[in-house]
Design a protein around this motif. Structure first.
Motif, PDB file in Angstrom:
ATOM      1  N   VAL A   1     115.215  54.813 -40.278  1.00 52.42           N
ATOM      2  CA  VAL A   1     115.557  53.612 -41.048  1.00 52.42           C
ATOM      3  C   VAL A   1     114.527  53.386 -42.150  1.00 52.42           C
ATOM      4  N   LEU A   2     113.273  53.480 -41.786  1.00 49.60           N
ATOM      5  CA  LEU A   2     112.224  53.138 -42.748  1.00 49.60           C
ATOM      6  C   LEU A   2     111.885  54.289 -43.684  1.00 49.60           C
ATOM      7  N   GLN A   3     112.370  55.478 -43.366  1.00 45.39           N
ATOM      8  CA  GLN A   3     112.071  56.654 -44.181  1.00 45.39           C
ATOM      9  C   GLN A   3     110.566  56.908 -44.238  1.00 45.39           C
ATOM     10  N   HIS A   4     109.929  56.834 -43.107  1.00 43.43           N
ATOM     11  CA  HIS A   4     108.486  56.977 -43.030  1.00 43.43           C
ATOM     12  C   HIS A   4     108.121  57.586 -41.686  1.00 43.43           C
ATOM     13  N   GLN A   5     107.172  58.471 -41.688  1.00 40.17           N
ATOM     14  CA  GLN A   5     106.676  58.976 -40.415  1.00 40.17           C
ATOM     15  C   GLN A   5     105.752  57.938 -39.773  1.00 40.17           C
ATOM     16  N   LEU A   6     105.815  57.850 -38.475  1.00 39.96           N
ATOM     17  CA  LEU A   6     104.938  56.929 -37.745  1.00 39.96           C
ATOM     18  C   LEU A   6     104.066  57.731 -36.791  1.00 39.96           C
ATOM     19  N   ASP A   7     102.889  57.229 -36.529  1.00 42.40           N
ATOM     20  CA  ASP A   7     102.001  57.885 -35.586  1.00 42.40           C
ATOM     21  C   ASP A   7     102.466  57.585 -34.161  1.00 42.40           C
ATOM     22  N   LYS A   8     102.652  58.662 -33.389  1.00 44.02           N
ATOM     23  CA  LYS A   8     103.230  58.505 -32.056  1.00 44.02           C
ATOM     24  C   LYS A   8     102.417  57.577 -31.171  1.00 44.02           C
ATOM     25  N   ARG A   9     101.138  57.809 -31.115  1.00 45.71           N
ATOM     26  CA  ARG A   9     100.308  57.028 -30.189  1.00 45.71           C
ATOM     27  C   ARG A   9     100.230  55.567 -30.584  1.00 45.71           C
ATOM     28  N   ASN A  10     100.079  55.325 -31.876  1.00 43.86           N
ATOM     29  CA  ASN A  10      99.994  53.939 -32.315  1.00 43.86           C
ATOM     30  C   ASN A  10     101.318  53.205 -32.150  1.00 43.86           C
ATOM     31  N   PHE A  11     102.405  53.937 -32.379  1.00 40.27           N
ATOM     32  CA  PHE A  11     103.716  53.330 -32.200  1.00 40.27           C
ATOM     33  C   PHE A  11     103.922  52.895 -30.746  1.00 40.27           C
ATOM     34  N   ARG A  12     103.637  53.811 -29.840  1.00 39.34           N
ATOM     35  CA  ARG A  12     103.774  53.495 -28.411  1.00 39.34           C
ATOM     36  C   ARG A  12     102.905  52.313 -28.026  1.00 39.34           C
ATOM     37  N   LYS A  13     101.670  52.376 -28.486  1.00 46.64           N
ATOM     38  CA  LYS A  13     100.734  51.315 -28.131  1.00 46.64           C
ATOM     39  C   LYS A  13     101.267  49.951 -28.589  1.00 46.64           C
ATOM     40  N   LYS A  14     101.751  49.945 -29.813  1.00 46.38           N
ATOM     41  CA  LYS A  14     102.210  48.672 -30.372  1.00 46.38           C
ATOM     42  C   LYS A  14     103.441  48.146 -29.652  1.00 46.38           C
ATOM     43  N   ILE A  15     104.418  49.001 -29.489  1.00 40.92           N
ATOM     44  CA  ILE A  15     105.644  48.576 -28.816  1.00 40.92           C
ATOM     45  C   ILE A  15     105.344  48.126 -27.386  1.00 40.92           C
ATOM     46  N   LEU A  16     104.577  48.931 -26.663  1.00 39.51           N
ATOM     47  CA  LEU A  16     104.318  48.587 -25.265  1.00 39.51           C
ATOM     48  C   LEU A  16     103.476  47.330 -25.136  1.00 39.51           C
ATOM     49  N   SER A  17     102.583  47.120 -26.115  1.00 39.45           N
ATOM     50  CA  SER A  17     101.727  45.937 -26.018  1.00 39.45           C
ATOM     51  C   SER A  17     102.524  44.646 -26.195  1.00 39.45           C
ATOM     52  N   MET A  18     103.692  44.755 -26.814  1.00 38.89           N
ATOM     53  CA  MET A  18     104.528  43.551 -26.972  1.00 38.89           C
ATOM     54  C   MET A  18     105.166  43.129 -25.650  1.00 38.89           C
ATOM     55  N   LYS A  19     105.273  44.060 -24.737  1.00 44.97           N
ATOM     56  CA  LYS A  19     105.857  43.771 -23.431  1.00 44.97           C
ATOM     57  C   LYS A  19     107.286  43.252 -23.521  1.00 44.97           C
ATOM     58  N   ILE A  20     108.043  43.874 -24.371  1.00 43.09           N
ATOM     59  CA  ILE A  20     109.445  43.468 -24.498  1.00 43.09           C
ATOM     60  C   ILE A  20     110.388  44.558 -24.000  1.00 43.09           C
ATOM     61  N   LEU A  21     109.814  45.595 -23.412  1.00 45.72           N
ATOM     62  CA  LEU A  21     110.650  46.653 -22.846  1.00 45.72           C
ATOM     63  C   LEU A  21     110.564  46.634 -21.332  1.00 45.72           C
ATOM     64  N   ILE A  22     111.677  46.968 -20.705  1.00 49.65           N
ATOM     65  CA  ILE A  22     111.688  47.124 -19.252  1.00 49.65           C
ATOM     66  C   ILE A  22     111.540  48.601 -18.927  1.00 49.65           C
ATOM     67  N   ASP A  23     110.559  48.910 -18.127  1.00 50.60           N
ATOM     68  CA  ASP A  23     110.386  50.279 -17.644  1.00 50.60           C
ATOM     69  C   ASP A  23     111.393  50.493 -16.525  1.00 50.60           C
ATOM     70  N   LEU A  24     112.394  51.320 -16.773  1.00 51.98           N
ATOM     71  CA  LEU A  24     113.491  51.455 -15.812  1.00 51.98           C
ATOM     72  C   LEU A  24     113.139  52.353 -14.628  1.00 51.98           C
ATOM     73  N   GLN A  25     111.962  52.932 -14.658  1.00 45.49           N
ATOM     74  CA  GLN A  25     111.548  53.841 -13.570  1.00 45.49           C
ATOM     75  C   GLN A  25     112.514  55.003 -13.429  1.00 45.49           C
ATOM     76  N   GLU A  26     113.121  55.363 -14.539  1.00 40.33           N
ATOM     77  CA  GLU A  26     114.018  56.522 -14.535  1.00 40.33           C
ATOM     78  C   GLU A  26     113.539  57.489 -15.597  1.00 40.33           C
ATOM     79  N   SER A  27     114.043  58.700 -15.507  1.00 42.91           N
ATOM     80  CA  SER A  27     113.676  59.683 -16.509  1.00 42.91           C
ATOM     81  C   SER A  27     114.915  60.336 -17.111  1.00 42.91           C
ATOM     82  N   GLN A  28     114.722  60.896 -18.250  1.00 46.71           N
ATOM     83  CA  GLN A  28     115.759  61.729 -18.853  1.00 46.71           C
ATOM     84  C   GLN A  28     116.145  62.832 -17.876  1.00 46.71           C
ATOM     85  N   GLU A  29     117.383  63.335 -18.033  1.00 51.96           N
ATOM     86  CA  GLU A  29     117.766  64.504 -17.254  1.00 51.96           C
ATOM     87  C   GLU A  29     118.384  65.538 -18.181  1.00 51.96           C
TER      88      GLU A  29
END
Lengths: 239, 239
Positions: A175-203
């Motif tokens: 959407v933004l047409q920009h590369q994002l840093d993986k670690r910083n992206f994860r850190k930011k999203i997870l720090s918001m605490k708006i995601l539910i960890d479903l305790q499941e994995s891809q298959e």
DNA sequence: ATACTTAGTGTACACTGTACGCATTCTTTA
DNA sequence: TAAAGAATGCGTACAGTGTACACTAAGTAT
């Protein structure tokens, strides 16, 4: 005076809808091949005339539902296009909306298969001509989406209920047409605490499977009350 | 088929314009007392029907100029209101614009004095009823202005060419409805280097005169190219 | 001369943004 | 079954910005 007043009632209104989808790789938009004049056989945004007794918002929802069968999806009004010359057959203003759908839920309704509704990569469509001023409309909607996705959690509307952080990052990047840093992206999203960890994995993937998450909208709303500042700003996370 | 097509051409379009001004203290909006039915004698946003051959944007500019004599002021389309029931005399959609003017440049045109065009404090108007759905329109425009003023340097449109930092701060406070810390506000604005220090001072004030500044739009544009992030966010500067 | 009013300044701390590399976990294939 | 391949997932150090906060300076009015 009365005739004067009546003379104003000679406009037609259409709604044109930029329907965005995301296939895991690219941001896509749904276009239809026109089956009538003007612009016969050109690609165009799905749209319709607004009916006499129909609210504007209802008209936008109707178009989406007739085409995709989907109700109650994210739908936002963007801008009204009203150049006197924009429609060759009369004075037609159009109100542009965009909507975000989960591309997997989507199934083109049979009535529209004849009209060849097709997903296009947004980046490709920008290079090809469209009917009317639909290119301008598309650009306005893309610009709005870019702004909005940074400060509102609407990106999730484009994803399946269960998604991985990599998919979410890929979505933002396309959407933004920009590369994002993986670690910083994860850190930011997870720090918001708006995601539910479903305790499941891809298959069924040929590598380490990623954890699945879903968006916790109730929690998001509570946090917003408490002053959470949702902001995925790409200058903040360049790769 | 042709009659069917023609049956869509029965809408009227108006443009309603939320004209904002700033008197040094409060954010104000220009309203007119209606001289005709419906809503005779109620306060309403200045607006007009769009003419058959008129571009939408031109119509918005025309209203503003007819009323205030001002051309080429800041004017932005916000939203189109199209509930079927919104106008008692037919199917009338309205496209809402807001504009920012320097209240000192402004002079009500004689033709409109009879119609009693008057500035109201925005905070007062929100408590009083307006004609049609004009309250909704006003709110939508205020909300848009709040968002926009934080990330675009449009606040200067409301000020005279020469202004003090205190006036600028007062402006932001009255738009955002938030107190800002004086030192942090000054530091932030000045660090952007988008103001020209005019080397002049206020005159005729009964206290230490403040320095006058003006907005350097060319410099602003250059800095934006270089990645300047204009952002006056009030959570960042609470008093 | 004194009181009054607003303008104008600086510093310390906490926090967030940013850059960056490596170990982990699973699948595939040799 | 061992090794290679592929993407996931984690942590730390530094720089920069946001934020809180109180006093002096420069005028005018009495």
């Amino acid at each position: 005076m009365t005739t004067d007043f009546n003379s104003f009632f000679q406009f037609a209104i259409t709604v044109d809808n930029v329907i965005f989808g995301f296939d895991g790789q690219d941001l896509k938009v749904l276009l239809m091949k026109r089956g009538e004049i003007p612009y016969m056989d050109d690609w165009a945004l799905p749209g319709h005339f607004v009916k006499q007794e129909e609210d504007l918002t209802s008209a936008a929802g109707r178009i989406l539902e007739e085409l995709t069968g989907l109700k109650s999806v994210y739908l936002e009004q963007v801008k009204t296009f009203g150049k006197a010359s924009r429609h060759p057959m009369g004075r037609v203003m159009t109100v542009a909306y965009y909507s975000l759908i989960n591309i997997n839920d989507f199934e083109i309704k049979p009535a529209f298969i004849a009209k060849k509704a097709t997903w296009f990569k947004v980046s490709d469509v920008l290079k090809t001509p469209l009917a009317f001023d639909h290119k301008d409309i598309l650009i306005a909607c893309i610009d709005r989406l870019k702004v909005k996705v940074k400060t509102q959690p609407i990106g999730f509307e484009l994803l399946p209920n269960k998604f991985t952080l990599t998919e979410l990052k890929q979505l933002y990047e396309s959407v933004l047409q920009h590369q994002l840093d993986k670690r910083n992206f994860r850190k930011k999203i997870l720090s918001m605490k708006i995601l539910i960890d479903l305790q499941e994995s891809q298959e069924g993937v040929a590598h380490r499977p990623a954890k699945l998450y879903s968006f916790d909208s109730e929690r998001y709303n509570r946090l917003i009350e408490d002053g959470l500042h949702f902001d995925i700003s790409y200058p903040a996370m360049q790769a």
